[in-house]
Design an enzyme around this catalytic site. Structure first.
Site, PDB file in Angstrom:
ATOM      1  N   ASP A  50       0.889  -1.152   0.000  1.00 41.25           N
ATOM      2  CA  ASP A  50       0.000   0.000   0.000  1.00 41.25           C
ATOM      3  C   ASP A  50       0.938   1.216   0.000  1.00 41.25           C
ATOM      4  OD1 ASP A  50      -2.171   1.801   0.665  1.00 41.25           O
ATOM      5  OD2 ASP A  50      -1.407   1.743   2.731  1.00 41.25           O
ATOM      6  N   ASP A  95      -0.088   5.066   0.836  1.00 34.77           N
ATOM      7  CA  ASP A  95      -0.383   6.075   1.863  1.00 34.77           C
ATOM      8  C   ASP A  95      -0.431   5.463   3.265  1.00 34.77           C
ATOM      9  OD1 ASP A  95      -0.828   8.128  -0.169  1.00 34.77           O
ATOM     10  OD2 ASP A  95      -2.645   7.037  -0.620  1.00 34.77           O
TER      11      ASP A  95
HETATM   12 MG   LIG Z   1      -2.858   3.080   3.634  1.00 41.75          MG
END
Ligand SMILES: [Mg+2]
Length: 244
Positions: free
Chosen positions: A9, A11
């Protein structure tokens, strides 16, 4: 099974989202304050409800995070009309400040380097528009370590929708058991990857981790630092099996 790739992932996994976001919003407020009389409190309120409106209408799609739509709503509330020059300027100011203030989390660069050295493929699986995520990868100077990027904009739906993970596997030409997903969200990253049979690692930087009752939300392993993924791939620490 031997792992061939790591899915990350972006962010709040490879960098901290809140510090650059706060600075970017402050820059937007300063820009707007030059044009109209507006308190910070009122600005925060208008931004919040503009964002809520967009989320309500576009939840589950990449556009739900598109700042141009937040700022369009905001300006419609402050100016009662469309003001293209101002909306575009706020969008520009937001991302300029955001990108300027973002930085990789501790241990990310050395982990990516080590993974590439060990011939793992690396993919980023992220909810956002491709244009912005490409700019973030370029700013973080990690593009040379990344083999593929999959965004919710190109997949059509956000995590935990299976399409995000299936499209990533398709680009990598790998099976679910040959990869591991690393992310900070129990729902988006862990449930999404688990539901298509991808093993998962939850990154929890805080001290507490409350285990979910949902079986799909049980990660195979919980880590505090991104570098721990190297030990997991090299079988230096035992892997917890999910029960489902
Ligand atoms: Mg995230």
């Amino acid at each position: 099974m031997i792992k061939r790739a790591v899915l990350f992932d972006l962010d709040n996994t490879l960098y901290e989202y809140d510090p650059p976001h706060k600075k970017a919003l402050f820059a937007v407020y300063k820009e707007l304050k030059n044009k109209i009389k507006l308190s910070r409190k009122k600005f925060d309120f208008l931004f919040k409800i503009s964002k809520q409106e967009i989320h309500r209408e576009l939840s589950g799609t990449a556009s739900a995070h598109n700042r141009i739509l937040y700022f369009q709503r905001l300006i419609e509330k402050t100016h009662n009309t469309i003001e293209p020059a101002i909306i575009l300027k706020l969008y520009e100011v937001y991302w300029k400040a955001f990108l300027k203030n973002m930085s990789l989390s501790h241990g990310v660069l050395s982990t990516l380097k080590q993974l590439k050295k060990q011939n793992y493929m690396i993919a980023i699986v992220s909810d956002m528009t491709t244009h912005i995520q490409l700019r973030k990868l370029r700013k973080l100077k990690i593009t040379k370590y990344i083999d593929y990027l999959v965004t919710s904009e190109e997949a059509g739906s956000e995590k935990p929708h299976s399409i995000m993970f299936l499209l990533t596997l398709n680009k990598l030409r790998l099976k679910p058991e040959e990869v591991i997903m690393v992310g900070d969200s129990l729902i988006s990253d862990i449930e999404g990857a688990n539901s298509v049979g991808i093993p998962t690692a939850l990154i929890k930087k805080g001290r507490f981790y409350k285990q979910s009752e949902e079986s799909y939300q049980k990660p195979n392993v919980v880590i505090k630092e991104i570098s721990e993924i190297l030990d997991i791939l090299n079988f230096k620490i035992p892997r917890v099996q999910t029960t489902r």
